[in-house]
Design a protein around this motif. Structure first.
Motif, short mmCIF file in Angstrom:
data_model
loop_
_atom_site.label_atom_id
_atom_site.label_comp_id
_atom_site.label_asym_id
_atom_site.label_seq_id
_atom_site.Cartn_x
_atom_site.Cartn_y
_atom_site.Cartn_z
N ALA A 1 12.08 4.77 -7.16
CA ALA A 1 11.00 4.94 -7.90
C ALA A 1 10.06 4.32 -7.30
N PRO A 2 9.20 5.00 -6.28
CA PRO A 2 8.21 4.48 -5.45
C PRO A 2 7.03 3.90 -6.10
N MET B 1 2.06 5.77 7.51
CA MET B 1 3.63 5.63 7.76
C MET B 1 4.14 4.71 6.77
N ILE B 2 3.37 3.50 6.25
CA ILE B 2 3.83 2.68 5.38
C ILE B 2 4.24 3.31 4.17
N ASN C 1 9.26 -3.72 0.56
CA ASN C 1 10.42 -4.48 -0.03
C ASN C 1 11.78 -4.29 0.48
N GLY C 2 11.88 -4.07 1.65
CA GLY C 2 13.22 -4.10 2.22
C GLY C 2 13.83 -2.77 2.45
N LYS C 3 12.82 -1.73 2.11
CA LYS C 3 13.41 -0.49 2.01
C LYS C 3 12.21 0.46 2.59
N ARG C 4 12.50 1.73 3.17
CA ARG C 4 11.50 2.50 3.61
C ARG C 4 10.99 3.40 2.35
N MET D 1 6.39 -7.26 -0.24
CA MET D 1 6.39 -7.47 1.40
C MET D 1 6.39 -6.27 2.32
N ILE D 2 5.63 -6.21 3.04
CA ILE D 2 5.51 -4.91 4.05
C ILE D 2 6.02 -5.55 5.50
N GLU D 3 6.90 -4.76 6.22
CA GLU D 3 7.50 -5.26 7.49
C GLU D 3 7.18 -4.14 8.33
N ALA D 4 6.50 -4.19 9.39
CA ALA D 4 6.54 -3.26 10.67
C ALA D 4 7.23 -3.85 11.73
N ARG D 5 7.94 -2.97 12.39
CA ARG D 5 8.70 -3.53 13.63
C ARG D 5 8.59 -2.36 14.69
N ALA D 6 8.01 -2.82 15.99
CA ALA D 6 7.71 -1.88 17.04
C ALA D 6 7.30 -0.39 16.45
N LEU D 7 6.15 -0.33 15.75
CA LEU D 7 5.95 0.97 14.93
C LEU D 7 4.98 1.71 15.92
#
Length: 309
Positions: free
Chosen positions: A70-71, A46-47, A61-64, A1-7
């Motif tokens: 291990a990205p 930025m993602i 997935n919940g983290k930067r 999951m990808i989540e962007a907030r006020a990016l």
């Protein structure tokens, strides 16, 4: 999951992305659309931690991205398929990537087979066609068997067989519960592949909805009507907010009235209809309509014919 907030991302006095928020969920291919200069590339960078936000946040997935130990196991990406050392073979390129995060050599051979590069795996990348380069870029994105994929123009340079292959591959991946964010300028292919859309313009969110809702909400839908009494029905339907075009052969094209309303008017006046078909705009037409005020560069107006330029 990808989540962007006020990016938000600013470069000096220019704002490339402004207060952008969205969620890319697993189990569906999400199309990422916008005119040139809309901020798509900046957002994807930025993602993936390649650019730092001026403000706001984006997580995978919940983290930067940078916080994942291990990205490659979390998110696979293809932003520029040909960003590869041209003197290396395809296999050596993938082996080098695998060695950075402990991916076994057998996985390299697996992704080579997945993307159909077995016969050229030991050849130098510098001699690859555009389509072969795209396949290698997709192989790199799949290498860590990630749960999330970010792909920019993955079908660029592929032949029809290759386009069908990537379409089916993406559908198989989301069927496994993975998250796929797909950016492309090919609207016809996006219409066949994506189920959900995130559309931005001038760095701001324009739409976040299913493909079906996006097309339905776009202006420009019409209804095709065929009847033996086209002239009579045209007079009944005409109104200040209704357009009726006569196409010949008893066919009318009606705008400004829903098909059920047209059907009721015809029934009330005992006019038999041989056809009553809503004509929804294509995804491309819907996209052009909803983003026309967000295009960064407008073509110059054409001079009327016969007038000096």
């Amino acid at each position: 999951m990808i989540e962007a907030r006020a990016l938000t991302k600013r470069y000096g006095g220019r704002t490339a992305v402004a207060d952008l928020g969205f969620t890319v969920r697993p189990g569906a291919v999400t199309g990422f659309l916008g005119p040139n200069g809309a901020g798509k590339s900046t957002t994807m960078r930025m993602i993936l931690g390649l650019d730092a936000p001026t403000s706001g946040s984006v997580t995978v997935n919940g983290k930067r991205y940078a916080d994942h130990p291990a990205p490659l196991h979390e998110v696979g990406a293809m932003l520029e398929a040909r960003a590869i050392h041209t003197g290396r073979s395809a296999r050596n390129h993938l082996l080098a990537l695998a060695a950075t995060t402990g991916i076994p050599r057998r996985r390299v051979d697996e992704v080579i087979d997945i993307v159909g590069l077995r016969e050229v795996a030991r050849k130098r990348v510098g001699g690859f066609s555009l389509g072969m380069g795209q396949r290698l870029g997709i192989a790199s994105a799949l290498l860590g068997d990630p749960s999330t994929l970010v792909l920019d123009e993955p079908v660029n340079g592929l032949d029809p067989e290759g386009i069908l292959w990537i379409r089916n591959l993406l559908k198989d991946l989301v069927a496994q519960g993975r998250t796929v964010l797909l950016s492309s300028h090919l609207m016809s292919e996006m219409a066949l592949t994506a189920e959900h859309l995130i559309v931005i313009g001038r760095g701001r969110l324009i739409a976040d909805m299913s493909v079906a809702d996006f097309v339905r909400d776009a202006a420009g839908g019409s209804v095709r009507v065929r009847t033996d009494d086209a002239d009579g029905l045209r007079r009944l339907l005409a109104g200040p907010d209704v357009g009726v075009a006569t196409l010949g052969g008893g066919v009318l094209e009606v705008t400004g009235l829903a098909s059920d309303r047209i059907g009721r008017i015809a029934a009330d006046h005992a006019i038999a209809l041989a056809e009553l078909t809503p004509q929804q705009p294509s995804l491309e037409e819907a996209f052009m309509e909803l983003t026309r005020d967000s295009v960064e560069f407008q073509p110059p107006a054409r001079e009327p014919e016969g007038q000096p330029a």
